[in-house]
Design a protein around this motif. Structure first.
Motif, PDB file in Angstrom:
ATOM      1  N   HIS A   1      25.219  40.239  50.140  1.00  0.00           N
ATOM      2  CA  HIS A   1      23.767  40.471  50.142  1.00  0.00           C
ATOM      3  C   HIS A   1      23.065  40.165  51.465  1.00  0.00           C
ATOM      4  O   HIS A   1      22.135  39.367  51.541  1.00  0.00           O
ATOM      5  CB  HIS A   1      23.075  39.713  48.990  1.00  0.00           C
ATOM      6  CG  HIS A   1      23.477  38.272  48.839  1.00  0.00           C
ATOM      7  ND1 HIS A   1      23.352  37.363  49.838  1.00  0.00           N
ATOM      8  CD2 HIS A   1      23.997  37.604  47.781  1.00  0.00           C
ATOM      9  CE1 HIS A   1      23.784  36.194  49.399  1.00  0.00           C
ATOM     10  NE2 HIS A   1      24.186  36.309  48.168  1.00  0.00           N
TER      11      HIS A   1
ATOM     12  N   TYR B   1      28.796  29.074  48.888  1.00  0.00           N
ATOM     13  CA  TYR B   1      27.333  29.114  49.008  1.00  0.00           C
ATOM     14  C   TYR B   1      26.931  28.223  50.178  1.00  0.00           C
ATOM     15  O   TYR B   1      27.002  27.006  50.081  1.00  0.00           O
ATOM     16  CB  TYR B   1      26.693  28.629  47.713  1.00  0.00           C
ATOM     17  CG  TYR B   1      26.917  29.588  46.554  1.00  0.00           C
ATOM     18  CD1 TYR B   1      28.111  29.581  45.856  1.00  0.00           C
ATOM     19  CD2 TYR B   1      25.939  30.503  46.198  1.00  0.00           C
ATOM     20  CE1 TYR B   1      28.330  30.480  44.816  1.00  0.00           C
ATOM     21  CE2 TYR B   1      26.144  31.394  45.157  1.00  0.00           C
ATOM     22  CZ  TYR B   1      27.335  31.378  44.478  1.00  0.00           C
ATOM     23  OH  TYR B   1      27.549  32.272  43.459  1.00  0.00           O
TER      24      TYR B   1
ATOM     25  N   HIS C   1      27.706  33.431  50.809  1.00  0.00           N
ATOM     26  CA  HIS C   1      26.251  33.509  50.828  1.00  0.00           C
ATOM     27  C   HIS C   1      25.845  32.827  52.126  1.00  0.00           C
ATOM     28  O   HIS C   1      25.965  31.615  52.259  1.00  0.00           O
ATOM     29  CB  HIS C   1      25.661  32.790  49.604  1.00  0.00           C
ATOM     30  CG  HIS C   1      24.160  32.859  49.541  1.00  0.00           C
ATOM     31  ND1 HIS C   1      23.488  33.232  48.404  1.00  0.00           N
ATOM     32  CD2 HIS C   1      23.215  32.608  50.482  1.00  0.00           C
ATOM     33  CE1 HIS C   1      22.178  33.210  48.639  1.00  0.00           C
ATOM     34  NE2 HIS C   1      21.992  32.822  49.894  1.00  0.00           N
TER      35      HIS C   1
ATOM     36  N   LYS D   1      34.024  32.299  46.661  1.00  0.00           N
ATOM     37  CA  LYS D   1      32.670  32.425  47.206  1.00  0.00           C
ATOM     38  C   LYS D   1      32.169  31.058  47.628  1.00  0.00           C
ATOM     39  O   LYS D   1      32.256  30.102  46.854  1.00  0.00           O
ATOM     40  CB  LYS D   1      31.691  33.056  46.209  1.00  0.00           C
ATOM     41  CG  LYS D   1      30.312  33.287  46.884  1.00  0.00           C
ATOM     42  CD  LYS D   1      29.322  34.092  46.071  1.00  0.00           C
ATOM     43  CE  LYS D   1      28.009  34.249  46.856  1.00  0.00           C
ATOM     44  NZ  LYS D   1      26.914  34.821  46.069  1.00  0.00           N
TER      45      LYS D   1
END
Ligand SMILES: [Zn+2]
Length: 264
Positions: free
Chosen positions: A63, A7, A39, A5
């Motif tokens: 998201h 960010y 993200h 992941k």
């Protein structure tokens, strides 16, 4: 690990890569077999799509919260880029108009958006553009949330399934589509193979009100408190063992195993 992941926009904590050259270096170095999860908000979605186009790395956009981002990703999918999309229950059920009532309990990254954004997310769920409904797992305590600099994030682990059962009951999605969104699509995207005999049993006819008194999360609150939902988990089986009977956890700490230990 099942993926990486990155960010790319500010959130709670110090993990942040805002420099596109650094992001590019990560895309170049990451092995092709496993997905990158990002993200990315607003224009940053376009920045990441440029890297997906360049490296053809499978990328999961976590998201996603706005109509604008959905439009970018819808076009990317139509253009054949290897992208998948997740949305959260709080962006599906809450908007910025809930902020006065929620106060710091409504602060998360990405932030709550407009009703038009929320409607765009539901449309993208209906027409198949969204792949995953994923919770936030940010169980900040009430004390932390009432501090002068409250941390971003909400707990969502226990409320995601009932809120999606509510969407089935309301006729927004089918039960099969719900199972795709919360189980089979995440398994496929992240290469997670549940061991045999691992499943959750849900009574979709049982209704209850989300109430902090019955939540198990140590943080003891939910942004969805007061909502009446269907979908009561009545049993969980892991590797053929009933580990939860609807009220109590039936196994001791340490029962859990890493997938590699089970499948080796
Ligand atoms: Zn994030």
């Amino acid at each position: 690990v099942c993926g990486l992941k990155i960010y790319n926009n500010a959130t709670t904590g110090t993990l942040l890569i805002e420099d596109q050259a650094q992001r590019d270096a990560h895309y170049a170095a990451w092995p092709p077999g496993k997905p990158v999860a990002v993200h990315a908000e607003g224009e940053t979605v376009a920045d990441i799509l440029a890297l997906v186009r360049k490296y053809r790395r499978r990328t999961h956009f976590c998201h996603i919260s706005t109509a604008y981002e959905i439009d970018l990703l819808r076009a990317a999918k139509a253009g054949g880029l290897p992208v998948s999309i997740g949305v959260t229950p709080h962006h599906l059920y809450l908007t910025e108009t809930d902020l006065p009532a929620l106060g710091a309990l409504g602060l998360m990254k990405p932030t709550l958006k407009t009703a038009a954004d929320r409607d765009a997310l539901w449309r993208a769920i209906s027409d198949g553009v969204v792949d995953v409904v994923e919770s936030d797992h940010a169980p900040h305590t009430l004390a932390e949330k009432s501090s002068p600099m409250p941390p971003y994030g909400v707990p969502g682990l226990e409320t995601t399934l009932p809120l999606m059962c509510l969407a089935v009951e309301a006729g927004r999605i089918t039960q099969d589509r719900m199972i795709e969104l919360v189980a089979t699509n995440p398994q496929r995207i992240f290469g997670l193979r549940p061991p045999p005999g691992t499943y959750t049993e849900v009574d979709t006819n049982a209704h209850y009100t989300i109430d902090r008194a019955r939540l198990r999360s140590a943080c003891g609150w939910s942004p969805f408190e007061g909502m009446r939902v269907p979908g009561l988990v009545t049993g969980v089986w892991i590797r053929g063992v009933r580990v939860y009977d609807g009220e109590n956890v039936l196994v001791q700490p340490g029962f859990g195993k890493r997938a590699a230990q089970v499948l080796a």
